[in-house]
Design a protein around this motif. Structure first.
Motif, PDB file in Angstrom:
ATOM      1  N   HIS A 145       0.851  -1.189   0.000  1.00  0.00           N
ATOM      2  CA  HIS A 145       0.000   0.000   0.000  1.00  0.00           C
ATOM      3  C   HIS A 145       0.888   1.241   0.000  1.00  0.00           C
ATOM      4  CE1 HIS A 145      -3.778  -2.114   0.670  1.00  0.00           C
ATOM      5  NE2 HIS A 145      -3.051  -2.966   1.371  1.00  0.00           N
ATOM      6  N   ASN A 146       0.507   2.188  -0.803  1.00  0.00           N
ATOM      7  CA  ASN A 146       1.265   3.441  -0.913  1.00  0.00           C
ATOM      8  C   ASN A 146       2.760   3.212  -1.163  1.00  0.00           C
ATOM      9  OD1 ASN A 146       1.594   6.192  -1.021  1.00  0.00           O
ATOM     10  ND2 ASN A 146       1.852   6.411   1.189  1.00  0.00           N
ATOM     11  N   GLU A 147       3.040   2.307  -2.076  1.00  0.00           N
ATOM     12  CA  GLU A 147       4.434   2.010  -2.382  1.00  0.00           C
ATOM     13  C   GLU A 147       4.708   2.263  -3.866  1.00  0.00           C
ATOM     14  OE1 GLU A 147       7.486  -1.526  -1.182  1.00  0.00           O
ATOM     15  OE2 GLU A 147       5.652  -2.152  -2.183  1.00  0.00           O
ATOM     16  N   ILE A 148       5.842   2.862  -4.144  1.00  0.00           N
ATOM     17  CA  ILE A 148       6.244   3.086  -5.538  1.00  0.00           C
ATOM     18  C   ILE A 148       7.338   2.066  -5.851  1.00  0.00           C
ATOM     19  CG2 ILE A 148       7.133   4.764  -7.211  1.00  0.00           C
ATOM     20  CD1 ILE A 148       4.600   5.801  -5.907  1.00  0.00           C
ATOM     21  N   VAL A 149       7.071   1.193  -6.799  1.00  0.00           N
ATOM     22  CA  VAL A 149       8.042   0.159  -7.148  1.00  0.00           C
ATOM     23  C   VAL A 149       8.601   0.447  -8.532  1.00  0.00           C
ATOM     24  CG1 VAL A 149       8.379  -2.298  -7.570  1.00  0.00           C
ATOM     25  CG2 VAL A 149       6.868  -1.554  -5.728  1.00  0.00           C
ATOM     26  N   GLY A 150       9.902   0.579  -8.609  1.00  0.00           N
ATOM     27  CA  GLY A 150      10.544   0.742  -9.906  1.00  0.00           C
ATOM     28  C   GLY A 150      10.862  -0.635 -10.468  1.00  0.00           C
ATOM     29  N   LYS A 173       7.918  16.241 -15.698  1.00  0.00           N
ATOM     30  CA  LYS A 173       6.488  16.275 -15.381  1.00  0.00           C
ATOM     31  C   LYS A 173       5.998  14.902 -14.949  1.00  0.00           C
ATOM     32  CE  LYS A 173       4.355  19.692 -18.381  1.00  0.00           C
ATOM     33  NZ  LYS A 173       3.632  19.794 -19.662  1.00  0.00           N
ATOM     34  N   VAL A 174       6.434  13.885 -15.724  1.00  0.00           N
ATOM     35  CA  VAL A 174       6.004  12.519 -15.409  1.00  0.00           C
ATOM     36  C   VAL A 174       6.505  12.122 -14.030  1.00  0.00           C
ATOM     37  CG1 VAL A 174       6.216  10.101 -16.066  1.00  0.00           C
ATOM     38  CG2 VAL A 174       5.873  11.833 -17.823  1.00  0.00           C
ATOM     39  N   ILE A 175       7.757  12.470 -13.739  1.00  0.00           N
ATOM     40  CA  ILE A 175       8.336  12.112 -12.442  1.00  0.00           C
ATOM     41  C   ILE A 175       7.566  12.813 -11.315  1.00  0.00           C
ATOM     42  CG2 ILE A 175      10.426  12.326 -11.035  1.00  0.00           C
ATOM     43  CD1 ILE A 175      11.931  12.002 -13.824  1.00  0.00           C
ATOM     44  N   ASN A 176       7.152  14.037 -11.577  1.00  0.00           N
ATOM     45  CA  ASN A 176       6.337  14.739 -10.591  1.00  0.00           C
ATOM     46  C   ASN A 176       4.985  14.061 -10.371  1.00  0.00           C
ATOM     47  OD1 ASN A 176       8.273  16.618 -10.004  1.00  0.00           O
ATOM     48  ND2 ASN A 176       7.526  18.108 -11.516  1.00  0.00           N
ATOM     49  N   PHE A 177       4.448  13.539 -11.482  1.00  0.00           N
ATOM     50  CA  PHE A 177       3.204  12.764 -11.352  1.00  0.00           C
ATOM     51  C   PHE A 177       3.380  11.623 -10.379  1.00  0.00           C
ATOM     52  CE2 PHE A 177       1.672  14.033 -15.763  1.00  0.00           C
ATOM     53  CZ  PHE A 177       0.716  14.874 -15.241  1.00  0.00           C
ATOM     54  N   VAL A 178       4.492  10.923 -10.550  1.00  0.00           N
ATOM     55  CA  VAL A 178       4.728   9.754  -9.702  1.00  0.00           C
ATOM     56  C   VAL A 178       4.865  10.204  -8.240  1.00  0.00           C
ATOM     57  CG1 VAL A 178       6.231   7.783  -9.274  1.00  0.00           C
ATOM     58  CG2 VAL A 178       5.793   8.521 -11.621  1.00  0.00           C
ATOM     59  N   THR A 202      10.998   1.546 -16.367  1.00  0.00           N
ATOM     60  CA  THR A 202      11.835   2.450 -17.167  1.00  0.00           C
ATOM     61  C   THR A 202      13.206   1.832 -17.393  1.00  0.00           C
ATOM     62  OG1 THR A 202      12.838   4.650 -17.257  1.00  0.00           O
ATOM     63  CG2 THR A 202      12.583   3.681 -15.090  1.00  0.00           C
ATOM     64  N   HIS A 203      13.908   2.363 -18.377  1.00  0.00           N
ATOM     65  CA  HIS A 203      15.305   1.979 -18.587  1.00  0.00           C
ATOM     66  C   HIS A 203      16.217   2.982 -17.900  1.00  0.00           C
ATOM     67  CE1 HIS A 203      14.823  -1.260 -21.438  1.00  0.00           C
ATOM     68  NE2 HIS A 203      13.836  -0.584 -21.970  1.00  0.00           N
ATOM     69  N   ASN A 204      15.612   4.091 -17.488  1.00  0.00           N
ATOM     70  CA  ASN A 204      16.404   5.197 -16.985  1.00  0.00           C
ATOM     71  C   ASN A 204      16.416   5.221 -15.455  1.00  0.00           C
ATOM     72  OD1 ASN A 204      17.484   7.709 -16.319  1.00  0.00           O
ATOM     73  ND2 ASN A 204      16.780   8.585 -18.256  1.00  0.00           N
ATOM     74  N   LEU A 205      17.542   4.798 -14.869  1.00  0.00           N
ATOM     75  CA  LEU A 205      17.634   4.726 -13.404  1.00  0.00           C
ATOM     76  C   LEU A 205      17.517   6.106 -12.779  1.00  0.00           C
ATOM     77  CD1 LEU A 205      20.457   2.073 -12.972  1.00  0.00           C
ATOM     78  CD2 LEU A 205      17.994   1.755 -12.764  1.00  0.00           C
ATOM     79  N   PHE A 206      17.949   7.127 -13.516  1.00  0.00           N
ATOM     80  CA  PHE A 206      17.877   8.491 -12.991  1.00  0.00           C
ATOM     81  C   PHE A 206      16.432   8.945 -12.823  1.00  0.00           C
ATOM     82  CE2 PHE A 206      21.889   8.174 -15.235  1.00  0.00           C
ATOM     83  CZ  PHE A 206      22.775   8.547 -14.237  1.00  0.00           C
ATOM     84  N   HIS A 207      15.546   8.378 -13.627  1.00  0.00           N
ATOM     85  CA  HIS A 207      14.140   8.743 -13.515  1.00  0.00           C
ATOM     86  C   HIS A 207      13.476   8.041 -12.347  1.00  0.00           C
ATOM     87  CE1 HIS A 207      13.743  10.073 -17.992  1.00  0.00           C
ATOM     88  NE2 HIS A 207      14.370  10.959 -17.240  1.00  0.00           N
ATOM     89  N   VAL A 208      13.845   6.788 -12.148  1.00  0.00           N
ATOM     90  CA  VAL A 208      13.096   5.993 -11.169  1.00  0.00           C
ATOM     91  C   VAL A 208      13.692   6.104  -9.767  1.00  0.00           C
ATOM     92  CG1 VAL A 208      14.272   3.779 -11.524  1.00  0.00           C
ATOM     93  CG2 VAL A 208      11.874   3.800 -10.883  1.00  0.00           C
ATOM     94  N   TYR A 209      15.008   6.269  -9.666  1.00  0.00           N
ATOM     95  CA  TYR A 209      15.652   6.236  -8.348  1.00  0.00           C
ATOM     96  C   TYR A 209      15.101   7.285  -7.372  1.00  0.00           C
ATOM     97  CZ  TYR A 209      19.171   5.984  -4.718  1.00  0.00           C
ATOM     98  OH  TYR A 209      19.784   5.837  -3.512  1.00  0.00           O
ATOM     99  N   PRO A 210      14.922   8.537  -7.828  1.00  0.00           N
ATOM    100  CA  PRO A 210      14.464   9.558  -6.878  1.00  0.00           C
ATOM    101  C   PRO A 210      13.066   9.305  -6.317  1.00  0.00           C
ATOM    102  CG  PRO A 210      15.236  10.554  -8.926  1.00  0.00           C
ATOM    103  CD  PRO A 210      15.164   9.103  -9.171  1.00  0.00           C
ATOM    104  N   VAL A 211      12.199   8.602  -7.056  1.00  0.00           N
ATOM    105  CA  VAL A 211      10.804   8.480  -6.625  1.00  0.00           C
ATOM    106  C   VAL A 211      10.442   7.119  -6.039  1.00  0.00           C
ATOM    107  CG1 VAL A 211       9.848  10.286  -8.074  1.00  0.00           C
ATOM    108  CG2 VAL A 211      10.118   7.976  -9.009  1.00  0.00           C
ATOM    109  N   ALA A 212      11.283   6.107  -6.288  1.00  0.00           N
ATOM    110  CA  ALA A 212      10.881   4.742  -5.913  1.00  0.00           C
ATOM    111  C   ALA A 212      11.132   4.452  -4.438  1.00  0.00           C
ATOM    112  CB  ALA A 212      11.629   3.735  -6.767  1.00  0.00           C
ATOM    113  N   ASP A 213      10.302   3.551  -3.873  1.00  0.00           N
ATOM    114  CA  ASP A 213      10.566   3.011  -2.544  1.00  0.00           C
ATOM    115  C   ASP A 213      11.375   1.725  -2.668  1.00  0.00           C
ATOM    116  OD1 ASP A 213       8.921   4.924  -1.158  1.00  0.00           O
ATOM    117  OD2 ASP A 213       7.202   3.862  -2.003  1.00  0.00           O
TER     118      ASP A 213
END
Ligand SMILES: Nc1ncnc2c1ncn2[C@@H]1O[C@H](COP(=O)(O)OP(=O)(O)OP(=O)(O)O)[C@@H](O)[C@H]1O
Ligand SMILES: [Mg+2]
Lengths: 315, 267
Positions: free
Chosen positions: B33-38, B188-193, B207-218
């Motif tokens: 619950h309330n988890e962001i998984v990259g 914008k997309v990252i802000n959505f997440v 994503t293939h881009n670790l820079f996109h997912v790392y800041p937002v993922a749990d």
């Protein structure tokens, strides 16, 4: 207003072709074209074309094609004629005809949707198969239905209110039905989405098989109705009933601007297409050319329309 | 087994093959619950196949799915959506010949019980969506009647994402949402997440881009050739370490890519 013109470019183009044609005919021979009897002649064949072309829009927008509807007309006409002949109420017989047509459409649809086979080839084969079945079953003999003349059934479909033919009213009713179904109902949207992009449609949860099948059922049902009407118009069931409509009904659809590749379609276009073809034949004879010119003009107008749709689209 | 209740969605022992290609074998994945998984991995690793199973587009050959602890026997797209799983598919799942408003409500129309669509309402809602969610400024998408096929790739992606967000759902799946987007659009997309996290919802972010997912993922899950090979708590690993693991997992491919780069440089 500008926006409206932009959106309806195609519809406006095809309507202008129709109006231009009528003007040419009226100038060519005012006495015939201002005579209402000509319109009465047109108004018995035109509704048939409207029933067929508007329902074909669904199948074509769905990315498929149906070449079997002439045989579906034939087989439902046969069902209608033989049940009426056997003493069954003609209204009930007409419903039986519609059911037979729909059932044929259902078989087409189920095979195409579930086996993933080409609708072009399947319905081509079906057209031969069913027509062959009629020929075998009737031994090539027709069924006379002259006794239907002047019955209540006849009056309901081929009678007139004042001078206006009732079959045109039935066609108008059908137009309202298919228009609502195509533009206002979920089904019409789904038909187009599946024709546009089948993978997107699956991802968005559209039941592709069901949508495809129902589109073919719709063509079957309207072919069934047409089968009954043709028997009534001719006073007779002929084993080749419906054969002449294959190319002309499809021409009406494409003339109207529905593209062959699916994804979109226009009901309005199919109706105007039917009007153009319905008036063209009578008009050519009216301005004093021989009937031999009809096919030439059908072809000419279809090709011109195709080019104009292309130009309008790229603008 | 009681633990299942603690997860929003749980997949156990998922297997899927296409003919002779084994796309997934024995995949286990839980989303809290309330988890962001990259979810990251090489091309063809099986990411899209996995999420298509979680959304009912494909059915798994084997394996079980649980939603809030309840076993789901036959998941369909409509059932998944009903439960509250919305997805932005990699191919965007749009119909290009149709206007924006048709695309937004495709498959879940605002219709009465006879199936007739409330077109006016759908257009109004689309207009609102365009204004609020995307903050579009481009003139071409000022109208819900704009044909999607005439829009730019980024704009189309914007439609696909705002469509998913319109249907408030506890689980949002984004399959490579930033591919082909400009820097600002990706941001914008990252802000959505980030917003998804704030709104107490969950998200699978592929994503293939670790820079996109790392800041937002749990959590970051690495999948390779149909298997989950790493399941990492983000706070316990630095971006640098994550990159190294990623290269180790997809090592040969990364080497090949490096060589290709060298090849390009030298020529
Ligand atoms: N519908 C299908 N039919 C046949 N093979 C498929 C199908 N979908 C996926 N595959 C195969 O399954 C494997 C996994 O594909 P998938 O699309 O899940 O990879 P992915 O991780 O999403 O890759 P990418 O990063 O390129 O999107 C690939 O080998 C692919 O060729
Ligand atoms: Mg993928």
């Amino acid at each position: 207003m500008r926006n409206f013109v932009n959106q309806k470019r195609m519809e406006i183009a095809v309507s202008s072709v129709f109006l231009l044609m009528i003007v040419i005919f009226i100038c060519g021979n005012p006495s015939v074209f201002l005579n209402y009897r000509l319109y009465m002649a047109v108004f018995t064949t035109l509704p048939i074309l409207i029933f067929l072309s508007t329902s074909l829009v669904f199948v074509i927008a769905n990315g498929e094609i149906d070449l079997s509807f002439p045989a579906l007309i034939g087989i439902s006409a046969w069902a209608f004629a033989s049940t009426v002949k056997a003493g069954i109420n003609p209204f009930l017989a007409l419903i039986i005809g519609i059911i037979v047509g729909s059932f044929g459409g259902l078989i087409n649809g189920l095979m195409i949707a579930n086996l993933g086979i080409s609708s072009l080839i399947l319905t081509l084969g079906m057209n031969f198969l069913l027509r062959g079945l009629i020929m075998i079953g009737t031994n090539g003999h027709g069924i006379t239905l002259a006794f239907l003349r002047n019955t209540k059934f006849f009056e309901v479909f081929l009678g007139k209110i004042g001078k206006f033919p009732l079959l045109m009213l039935w066609a108008a009713g059908f137009i309202i039905f298919v228009w609502l179904l195509f533009y206002r109902h979920k089904f019409g949207g789904n038909v187009c989405y599946v024709g546009n992009n089948i993978i997107s449609s699956r991802e968005m949860g559209i039941d592709i098989k069901r949508v495809k099948t129902l589109a073919f059922v719709l063509v079957g049902a309207s072919s069934g109705f047409v089968g009954g009407m043709l028997c009534l118009i001719n006073n007779q069931f002929y084993p080749n009933t419906g054969d002449g409509y294959l190319l002309i009904a499809l021409t009406a659809v494409f003339l109207g601007g529905t593209p062959t590749k699916g994804g979109v379609g226009t009901i309005f276009g199919a109706i105007i297409g039917a009007f153009i073809l319905g008036f063209l034949e009578t008009g050519i004879i009216g301005i004093g050319l021989s009937g031999f010119y009809t096919k030439f003009f059908f072809g000419l107008i279809l090709i011109l329309a195709l080019i104009s749709h292309r130009i309008y689209k790229t603008k | 087994m009681e633990e299942k209740k603690n997860f929003l969605l749980q997949a156990i022992g998922i297997k899927k093959s296409f003919g002779s290609i084994i796309a997934l074998e024995e995949v286990n994945l839980e989303i809290g619950h309330n988890e962001i998984v990259g979810l990251v991995g090489d091309n063809g690793a099986g990411k899209s196949t996995l999420i298509k199973i979680l959304t009912g587009v494909y059915s798994a050959d084997r394996g079980e799915l649980y939603w809030k602890g309840q076993k789901i026997d036959k998941l369909t797209v409509n059932l998944a959506r009903g439960l509250g799983i919305v997805t932005v598919f990699q191919d965007r799942a749009l119909v290009s010949q149709h206007p924006i408003w048709r695309n937004v409500f495709m498959g879940k129309e605002l219709a009465n019980r006879f199936g007739f669509i409330n077109i006016r309402k759908e257009k109004e809602e689309t207009m609102r969506l365009l204004k609020e969610m995307m903050g579009f400024t481009s003139a071409s998408i000022s109208s819900p009647d704009t044909i999607v096929g005439n829009m730019s790739g980024g704009e189309q992606q914007g439609i696909a994402i705002s469509r998913a967000l319109y249907f408030e759902a506890p689980l949002i799946i984004l399959d490579e949402p930033t591919t082909g987007l400009s820097l600002t659009e990706s941001q914008k997309v990252i802000n959505f997440v980030r917003n998804i996290k704030k709104e107490k919802k969950s998200c699978i972010f592929i994503t293939h881009n670790l820079f996109h997912v790392y800041p937002v993922a749990d959590r970051i899950v690495i999948i390779d050739r149909g298997k989950i090979v790493e399941d990492l708590i983000k706070d316990k690993i630095t971006l640098k370490e994550l990159e190294e693991r990623m290269i180790k997992v997809t090592g040969t491919n990364a080497m090949r890519a490096k060589n290709a780069d060298k090849f390009l440089l030298n020529n």
